[in-house]
Design a protein around this motif. Structure first.
Motif, short mmCIF file in Angstrom:
data_model
loop_
_atom_site.label_atom_id
_atom_site.label_comp_id
_atom_site.label_asym_id
_atom_site.label_seq_id
_atom_site.Cartn_x
_atom_site.Cartn_y
_atom_site.Cartn_z
N VAL A 8 37.91 45.13 30.27
CA VAL A 8 38.15 43.97 31.13
C VAL A 8 39.37 44.29 32.00
O VAL A 8 40.45 44.59 31.48
CB VAL A 8 38.40 42.69 30.31
N GLU A 9 39.18 44.22 33.31
CA GLU A 9 40.27 44.45 34.25
C GLU A 9 40.70 43.11 34.84
O GLU A 9 39.89 42.41 35.46
CB GLU A 9 39.85 45.42 35.35
N LEU A 10 41.97 42.77 34.64
CA LEU A 10 42.51 41.50 35.11
C LEU A 10 43.56 41.74 36.18
O LEU A 10 44.39 42.65 36.05
CB LEU A 10 43.15 40.73 33.94
N PRO A 11 43.55 40.93 37.23
CA PRO A 11 44.62 41.06 38.24
C PRO A 11 45.94 40.54 37.67
O PRO A 11 45.96 39.63 36.84
CB PRO A 11 44.11 40.18 39.38
N ILE A 12 47.05 41.12 38.11
CA ILE A 12 48.36 40.66 37.69
C ILE A 12 49.25 40.55 38.93
O ILE A 12 49.23 41.41 39.81
CB ILE A 12 48.99 41.61 36.64
N ASP A 13 49.99 39.45 39.00
CA ASP A 13 50.82 39.17 40.18
C ASP A 13 52.12 38.55 39.71
O ASP A 13 52.12 37.52 39.03
CB ASP A 13 50.08 38.23 41.13
N ARG A 14 53.23 39.17 40.08
CA ARG A 14 54.53 38.66 39.66
C ARG A 14 54.83 37.31 40.30
O ARG A 14 55.54 36.48 39.74
CB ARG A 14 55.62 39.67 40.02
N GLU A 15 54.26 37.08 41.50
CA GLU A 15 54.51 35.82 42.21
C GLU A 15 53.58 34.71 41.73
O GLU A 15 53.80 33.54 42.05
CB GLU A 15 54.32 36.03 43.72
N ASP A 16 52.55 35.06 41.00
CA ASP A 16 51.58 34.06 40.52
C ASP A 16 51.38 34.25 39.02
O ASP A 16 50.30 34.60 38.57
CB ASP A 16 50.26 34.21 41.28
N ARG A 17 52.42 34.03 38.26
CA ARG A 17 52.34 34.22 36.82
C ARG A 17 51.38 33.22 36.18
O ARG A 17 50.72 33.55 35.19
CB ARG A 17 53.73 34.08 36.19
N ARG A 18 51.29 32.03 36.74
CA ARG A 18 50.38 31.04 36.17
C ARG A 18 48.93 31.45 36.39
O ARG A 18 48.09 31.36 35.49
CB ARG A 18 50.66 29.67 36.80
N GLU A 61 40.60 32.01 28.74
CA GLU A 61 39.33 32.57 29.18
C GLU A 61 39.55 33.42 30.41
O GLU A 61 40.18 32.99 31.39
CB GLU A 61 38.34 31.44 29.47
N ALA A 62 39.03 34.64 30.36
CA ALA A 62 39.18 35.58 31.48
C ALA A 62 38.09 35.29 32.50
O ALA A 62 36.96 35.76 32.38
CB ALA A 62 39.10 37.01 30.98
N VAL A 63 38.44 34.51 33.51
CA VAL A 63 37.46 34.10 34.52
C VAL A 63 37.45 35.07 35.69
O VAL A 63 36.39 35.52 36.14
CB VAL A 63 37.76 32.67 35.00
N GLU A 64 38.63 35.42 36.19
CA GLU A 64 38.71 36.33 37.33
C GLU A 64 38.80 37.76 36.82
O GLU A 64 39.82 38.20 36.31
CB GLU A 64 39.93 35.99 38.19
N ARG A 65 37.70 38.49 36.98
CA ARG A 65 37.63 39.87 36.49
C ARG A 65 37.32 40.80 37.64
O ARG A 65 36.51 40.49 38.52
CB ARG A 65 36.57 39.98 35.40
N LEU A 66 37.94 41.97 37.62
CA LEU A 66 37.80 42.91 38.72
C LEU A 66 36.67 43.90 38.46
O LEU A 66 36.17 44.03 37.34
CB LEU A 66 39.12 43.67 38.92
N ASP A 67 36.28 44.60 39.53
CA ASP A 67 35.30 45.67 39.39
C ASP A 67 35.84 46.70 38.39
O ASP A 67 37.03 47.03 38.39
CB ASP A 67 35.06 46.36 40.74
N GLY A 68 34.96 47.21 37.59
CA GLY A 68 35.37 48.14 36.54
C GLY A 68 35.26 47.51 35.17
O GLY A 68 35.26 48.21 34.15
N SER A 69 35.15 46.17 35.13
CA SER A 69 34.93 45.49 33.86
C SER A 69 33.49 45.72 33.43
O SER A 69 32.56 45.62 34.25
CB SER A 69 35.20 43.99 34.00
N GLY A 70 33.29 46.03 32.18
CA GLY A 70 31.94 46.29 31.70
C GLY A 70 31.89 46.36 30.19
O GLY A 70 32.91 46.44 29.51
N MET A 71 30.67 46.33 29.68
CA MET A 71 30.45 46.34 28.24
C MET A 71 29.29 47.27 27.92
O MET A 71 28.26 47.23 28.58
CB MET A 71 30.14 44.92 27.75
#
Length: 569
Positions: free
Chosen positions: A71-81, A49-59
């Motif tokens: 849907v814009e999702l954050p991605i972090d190499r240090e926080d893969r989980r 489930e995509a809970v953390e969504r960034l500005d720019g997400s819309g339908m």
């Protein structure tokens, strides 16, 4: 599907008031919750489930056309989980399937989609929000653009197609689903008896649609008020491409919904053993223009009801005012269920300082020019007559000329070769029609003339169809757009969770036009998916103002074109 609302169990008016307030608060709490977004792989196995969504997400949802979900999702190499879904979507090679599906659920509505084939997953680095993965989905109406119409769905397309064109005539709300079901059967199932109604579930033997990706909801052929239409198509045309103008004319709406495990039956008797992700499709009438509905009114006297009836030629729509007729309000007496009945819309947004709407934009146009010209080629017989006259005159002239005792002979062909480029399509080549009523409405100062872009023979049915088409394109128009806060006072939602939804009729006033109410159907809905923001709704006339004569000619032309392709005309 009416929400967690307990039935009234009190005895007094005060008890009822408390119960009603609890219902209202329950609905407000539900409206305040953000949309639930889940991602699935190509086999419709849920991945998260995509809970953390960034500005720019819309339908954005569109009436009878493909909407979009971003849907814009954050991605972090240090926080893969913590950014698992973004990593999963980006690493296509590590997934067992390449397709990504989405389900968005908000206030009773369930919107599904598949990642766009060209730019479904995009990695963006830097910026104010840091690195992010942008997922772009095409809403499920897109699926119907990938089902093509075989002339004979029950014969192998690669081997033989007889007849050469699929030809169906009947009520629009049966013809279109039947054609879709036939071609879905061609693509997904086998061994169906052509002599049976494909939309009758009694004929679905042996789990006919059990493994199908797309299933058309059954409906009987009877009890329909939709207009009669002719549907023709070949394998080079998608079902949606053929259906779109018919849906517009009949004011029918495509409704799609994905089945997920734990859902109730899609229809009584359907069972719940369908595969997860099965797409159910149906056509619904949210307009009510053939059974009686409201097209406008004012706050003082209410919304006037009118009905479109069909004249004896079966093509012309006539709107009659309904006065004194009893109105069945039974659909509004279902406990705990909200919605808009097509025959009796009621939602009206009153423009004001505390109305919940902002950015109200009303567009009204008086119409275009008051004279239309069509043609470009001489009416039938004129060029042929000119050729005959010049040829005969040249022959007579040549036969009567002698030079040194020798006759010149026939000159008709020579003169025609020289003069035809000059006189061809210059006599009776245009049809020019003044629009007297439009000129009277617009006043002395008005646009004088416009012309059709197509080249047709003047004074023929094709020319008159061209004139009417151009007139319709320049007819007066009314549309409005506004941004609305949900639940102030009307709740936007589907399936009993909201007062109105995409395709429903709603009214709006404008502070500068007094009590006048404009009623139109919702043609587009947009909602930010970043956890906040208001709905943006667009309303307008979804039905083209089609001239009855043009409609008749169009049906005849469609039929004759199909017969010509079949080789029988």
């Amino acid at each position: 599907m009416t929400g967690n609302i307990a039935p009234f169990a009190g005895d007094t008016i005060d008890d009822f008031a408390l119960w009603a307030e609890e219902i209202r608060q329950t609905r407000l709490d539900r409206v305040a919750q953000p949309a639930r977004i889940r991602l699935f792989d190509g086999n419709w196995i849920e991945r998260g489930e995509a809970v953390e969504r960034l500005d720019g997400s819309g339908m954005t949802l569109k009436l009878n056309d493909t909407g979009s979900i971003v849907v814009e999702l954050p991605i972090d190499r240090e926080d893969r989980r913590g950014t698992y879904l973004a990593h999963w979507a980006l690493d296509q090679d590590a997934r067992s399937t390449t397709n990504i599906h989405i389900i968005v659920e908000k206030d009773g509505a369930r919107i599904g989609g598949r990642a766009a084939p060209d730019n479904g997953v995009t990695l963006k680095t830097g910026g104010d929000h840091g690195d992010r993965v942008v997922l772009t989905f095409l809403e499920d109406t897109e699926e119907l653009k990938n089902v093509h119409v075989a002339a004979n769905p029950f014969l192998p397309v690669s081997l033989i197609q007889q007849p050469k064109v699929q030809f169906l005539i009947g009520r629009a709300d049966w013809v279109l689903p039947a054609s879709l079901a036939m071609n879905l059967a061609r693509l997904q199932v086998f061994n169906f008896d052509m002599n049976k109604d494909i939309l009758d579930p009694a004929n679905w033997l042996g789990g006919m649609w059990a493994q199908s990706q797309i299933v058309v909801k059954p409906r009987p052929m009877r009890n329909s008020v939709a207009p009669v239409t002719i549907m023709t198509g070949t394998i080079k045309q998608s079902w949606w491409e053929i259906a779109a103008p018919i849906l517009e004319d009949a004011e029918l709406q495509i409704v799609t919904r994905r089945f997920l495990k734990g859902d109730p039956e899609p229809w009584p008797g359907a069972g719940t053993s369908w595969r997860q992700g099965t797409l159910f499709v149906e056509l619904v009438d949210k307009s009510g223009f053939r059974t009686g509905t409201s097209l406008g009114g004012n706050l003082a006297t209410g919304l006037a009801r009118s009905i479109a009836s069909v004249t004896t030629n079966r093509v012309e729509d006539r709107y009659d005012l309904l006065t004194g007729a009893p109105v069945d309000d039974g659909k509004y007496r279902l406990p705990g269920k909200l919605g808009t009945a097509p025959e009796m819309p009621y939602v009206t947004y009153i423009d004001g300082d505390n109305s919940g709407i902002s950015g109200f934009e009303l567009v009204r146009g008086a119409g275009g020019a008051c004279r239309i010209t069509a043609g470009g080629e001489s009416m039938p017989g004129v060029n042929e007559l000119g050729e005959a006259v010049v040829g005969y005159a040249g022959d007579v002239l040549g036969d009567n000329i002698n030079i040194a005792g020798y006759g010149v002979g026939s000159l008709g062909s020579i003169l025609n070769a020289f003069l035809m480029p000059i006189y061809k399509n210059s006599v009776l080549a245009y049809t020019s029609v003044p629009l007297i009523d439009r000129a009277a409405q617009q006043g002395w100062g008005h646009a004088l003339e416009t012309a059709c872009t197509n080249v047709t023979q003047a004074y023929t049915p094709a020319a008159f169809m061209d004139l009417r088409r151009r007139r319709r394109e320049t007819d007066p128009k009314t549309a409005f757009t506004f941004t609305v806060q949900n639940a102030i006072p009307w709740i936007i939602g589907d399936n009993g969770f909201g007062h109105w939804w995409l395709g429903d009729r709603s009214g709006a006033t404008n502070r500068y036009l007094g009590a006048q109410v404009h009623v139109q159907r919702c043609t587009e809905l947009t909602l930010p998916l970043d956890g906040g923001g208001d709905w943006e709704a667009k309303f307008g006339d979804v039905r083209a103002h089609q001239d009855p004569l043009e409609k008749a000619f169009g049906l005849v032309a469609t039929a004759m074109g199909a017969f010509n392709q079949m080789g029988v005309a």
